[in-house]
Write a protein that holds these residues in place. Structure first.
Motif, PDB file in Angstrom:
ATOM      1  N   GLN A  14       1.006  -1.087   0.240  1.00 21.09           N
ATOM      2  CA  GLN A  14       0.340  -0.092   0.111  1.00 21.09           C
ATOM      3  C   GLN A  14       1.033   1.331  -0.098  1.00 21.09           C
ATOM      4  OE1 GLN A  14      -2.316  -1.118   3.754  1.00 21.09           O
ATOM      5  NE2 GLN A  14      -4.287  -1.492   2.193  1.00 21.09           N
ATOM      6  N   ILE A  15       2.066   0.929   0.545  1.00 16.25           N
ATOM      7  CA  ILE A  15       3.081   2.362   0.660  1.00 16.25           C
ATOM      8  C   ILE A  15       3.232   2.430  -0.533  1.00 16.25           C
ATOM      9  CG2 ILE A  15       5.321   3.254   1.763  1.00 16.25           C
ATOM     10  CD1 ILE A  15       4.412   1.828   4.341  1.00 16.25           C
ATOM     11  N   GLN A  16       4.140   1.640  -0.712  1.00 12.35           N
ATOM     12  CA  GLN A  16       4.142   1.541  -2.769  1.00 12.35           C
ATOM     13  C   GLN A  16       3.822   2.311  -3.618  1.00 12.35           C
ATOM     14  OE1 GLN A  16       6.168  -2.363  -3.793  1.00 12.35           O
ATOM     15  NE2 GLN A  16       7.455  -0.816  -5.460  1.00 12.35           N
ATOM     16  N   LYS A  17       2.131   1.838  -2.831  1.00 11.45           N
ATOM     17  CA  LYS A  17       1.391   1.709  -4.268  1.00 11.45           C
ATOM     18  C   LYS A  17       0.973   3.148  -4.173  1.00 11.45           C
ATOM     19  CE  LYS A  17      -3.339   0.572  -6.039  1.00 11.45           C
ATOM     20  NZ  LYS A  17      -4.298  -0.348  -5.788  1.00 11.45           N
ATOM     21  N   LYS A  18       0.987   3.786  -3.017  1.00 11.23           N
ATOM     22  CA  LYS A  18       0.384   5.718  -3.118  1.00 11.23           C
ATOM     23  C   LYS A  18       1.656   5.924  -2.772  1.00 11.23           C
ATOM     24  CE  LYS A  18      -2.559   5.745   1.650  1.00 11.23           C
ATOM     25  NZ  LYS A  18      -3.362   6.773   1.718  1.00 11.23           N
ATOM     26  N   ILE A  19       3.298   5.761  -3.280  1.00  8.98           N
ATOM     27  CA  ILE A  19       4.120   7.381  -3.209  1.00  8.98           C
ATOM     28  C   ILE A  19       4.364   6.557  -5.182  1.00  8.98           C
ATOM     29  CG2 ILE A  19       6.666   7.106  -3.489  1.00  8.98           C
ATOM     30  CD1 ILE A  19       6.678   5.204  -0.797  1.00  8.98           C
ATOM     31  N   ALA A  20       4.137   5.490  -5.664  1.00 12.94           N
ATOM     32  CA  ALA A  20       3.798   5.032  -6.779  1.00 12.94           C
ATOM     33  C   ALA A  20       2.740   6.497  -8.063  1.00 12.94           C
ATOM     34  CB  ALA A  20       3.882   3.921  -7.982  1.00 12.94           C
ATOM     35  N   ASN A  21       1.704   6.376  -6.945  1.00 16.73           N
ATOM     36  CA  ASN A  21       0.571   7.601  -7.809  1.00 16.73           C
ATOM     37  C   ASN A  21       1.023   9.103  -7.184  1.00 16.73           C
ATOM     38  OD1 ASN A  21      -0.239   5.217  -9.010  1.00 16.73           O
ATOM     39  ND2 ASN A  21      -1.787   4.947  -6.875  1.00 16.73           N
ATOM     40  N   HIS A  22       2.510   9.158  -6.787  1.00 18.68           N
ATOM     41  CA  HIS A  22       2.393  10.572  -6.124  1.00 18.68           C
ATOM     42  C   HIS A  22       2.242  12.153  -7.084  1.00 18.68           C
ATOM     43  CE1 HIS A  22       3.841  14.363  -4.457  1.00 18.68           C
ATOM     44  NE2 HIS A  22       3.401  13.666  -2.565  1.00 18.68           N
ATOM     45  N   SER A  23       1.765  12.803  -7.035  1.00 16.05           N
ATOM     46  CA  SER A  23       1.673  13.659  -8.158  1.00 16.05           C
ATOM     47  C   SER A  23       2.904  14.455  -8.801  1.00 16.05           C
ATOM     48  CB  SER A  23       0.551  14.404  -8.173  1.00 16.05           C
ATOM     49  OG  SER A  23       0.873  15.352  -6.960  1.00 16.05           O
ATOM     50  N   ASN A  24       3.740  14.364  -7.505  1.00 17.84           N
ATOM     51  CA  ASN A  24       5.570  15.270  -7.894  1.00 17.84           C
ATOM     52  C   ASN A  24       6.456  14.840  -8.161  1.00 17.84           C
ATOM     53  OD1 ASN A  24       7.811  16.490  -7.309  1.00 17.84           O
ATOM     54  ND2 ASN A  24       7.175  18.069  -6.464  1.00 17.84           N
ATOM     55  N   LEU A  25       6.914  14.769  -9.140  1.00 14.36           N
ATOM     56  CA  LEU A  25       7.309  13.480  -9.651  1.00 14.36           C
ATOM     57  C   LEU A  25       8.774  13.682  -9.560  1.00 14.36           C
ATOM     58  CD1 LEU A  25       8.143  11.810 -12.295  1.00 14.36           C
ATOM     59  CD2 LEU A  25       9.712  13.138 -13.404  1.00 14.36           C
ATOM     60  N   LYS A  26       9.802  14.561  -8.593  1.00 19.38           N
ATOM     61  CA  LYS A  26      11.153  14.673  -7.726  1.00 19.38           C
ATOM     62  C   LYS A  26      10.286  13.912  -6.895  1.00 19.38           C
ATOM     63  CE  LYS A  26      13.527  18.168  -4.600  1.00 19.38           C
ATOM     64  NZ  LYS A  26      13.306  18.917  -4.719  1.00 19.38           N
ATOM     65  N   TYR A  27       8.690  14.282  -5.500  1.00 16.82           N
ATOM     66  CA  TYR A  27       9.216  13.152  -5.084  1.00 16.82           C
ATOM     67  C   TYR A  27       8.583  11.341  -4.725  1.00 16.82           C
ATOM     68  CZ  TYR A  27       9.492  17.517  -2.610  1.00 16.82           C
ATOM     69  OH  TYR A  27       9.615  19.151  -1.699  1.00 16.82           O
ATOM     70  N   ARG A  28       7.783  11.141  -6.038  1.00 18.99           N
ATOM     71  CA  ARG A  28       7.675  10.358  -5.969  1.00 18.99           C
ATOM     72  C   ARG A  28       9.212   9.158  -6.631  1.00 18.99           C
ATOM     73  NH1 ARG A  28       4.951   9.593 -12.329  1.00 18.99           N
ATOM     74  NH2 ARG A  28       3.970  11.461 -10.959  1.00 18.99           N
ATOM     75  N   CYS A  29      10.247   9.804  -7.308  1.00 18.18           N
ATOM     76  CA  CYS A  29      11.657   9.275  -7.757  1.00 18.18           C
ATOM     77  C   CYS A  29      12.508   8.795  -6.407  1.00 18.18           C
ATOM     78  CB  CYS A  29      12.243  10.000  -8.569  1.00 18.18           C
ATOM     79  SG  CYS A  29      11.813  10.082 -10.216  1.00 18.18           S
ATOM     80  N   ILE A  30      12.024  10.055  -5.548  1.00 12.77           N
ATOM     81  CA  ILE A  30      13.058   9.434  -3.874  1.00 12.77           C
ATOM     82  C   ILE A  30      12.292   8.726  -3.440  1.00 12.77           C
ATOM     83  CG2 ILE A  30      13.462  10.701  -2.483  1.00 12.77           C
ATOM     84  CD1 ILE A  30      13.509  13.928  -3.452  1.00 12.77           C
ATOM     85  N   GLY A  31      11.299   8.916  -3.482  1.00  6.29           N
ATOM     86  CA  GLY A  31      10.302   7.831  -2.359  1.00  6.29           C
ATOM     87  C   GLY A  31      10.521   6.622  -3.453  1.00  6.29           C
ATOM     88  N   LEU A  32      10.336   6.332  -4.630  1.00  6.23           N
ATOM     89  CA  LEU A  32      10.991   4.973  -5.084  1.00  6.23           C
ATOM     90  C   LEU A  32      12.619   4.716  -4.912  1.00  6.23           C
ATOM     91  CD1 LEU A  32       8.852   4.652  -8.412  1.00  6.23           C
ATOM     92  CD2 LEU A  32       8.269   3.433  -6.293  1.00  6.23           C
ATOM     93  N   LEU A  33      13.293   5.203  -5.103  1.00 11.47           N
ATOM     94  CA  LEU A  33      14.442   5.131  -5.302  1.00 11.47           C
ATOM     95  C   LEU A  33      14.332   4.068  -3.761  1.00 11.47           C
ATOM     96  CD1 LEU A  33      16.972   7.552  -6.467  1.00 11.47           C
ATOM     97  CD2 LEU A  33      16.920   5.101  -7.080  1.00 11.47           C
ATOM     98  N   MET A  34      14.181   4.856  -2.304  1.00 11.18           N
ATOM     99  CA  MET A  34      14.322   4.711  -0.582  1.00 11.18           C
ATOM    100  C   MET A  34      13.387   2.994  -1.162  1.00 11.18           C
ATOM    101  SD  MET A  34      13.401   8.045   0.954  1.00 11.18           S
ATOM    102  CE  MET A  34      12.676   7.534   2.670  1.00 11.18           C
ATOM    103  N   LEU A  35      12.597   3.130  -1.625  1.00 12.20           N
ATOM    104  CA  LEU A  35      11.744   1.426  -1.729  1.00 12.20           C
ATOM    105  C   LEU A  35      13.067   0.275  -2.345  1.00 12.20           C
ATOM    106  CD1 LEU A  35       8.088   2.443  -1.895  1.00 12.20           C
ATOM    107  CD2 LEU A  35       9.118   1.365  -0.036  1.00 12.20           C
TER     108      LEU A  35
END
Length: 77
Positions: A14-35
């Protein structure tokens, strides 16, 4: 008597799904790299386009934990 509303516990999917659907590309990339690459927030924020190798699916990450900044190569699937 005041009752506190319990928030549902999030599972990693669920966390990964929320991060992957984040509207801000910068924060989406940072979150996915962290995961996916197990980066620390500062390490993920420092990644630049030159650090990405799409042929070998590797990300070059400058280690933020040590002062001399070791370079770590991590594969992302």
């Amino acid at each position: 008597m005041i009752t506190q509303k319990k928030l549902p516990l999030l599972i990693p999917h669920q966390i990964q799904k929320k991060i992957a659907n984040h509207s801000n590309l910068k924060y989406r990339c940072i979150g996915l790299l962290m995961l996916d690459a197990s980066c620390r927030p500062l390490e993920a924020a420092r990644v630049q386009a030159k650090d990405l190798n799409f042929e070998t699916m590797e990300v070059t990450i400058l280690c933020a934990k040590k002062k001399h900044g070791n370079i770590v190569h991590r594969k992302v699937k």
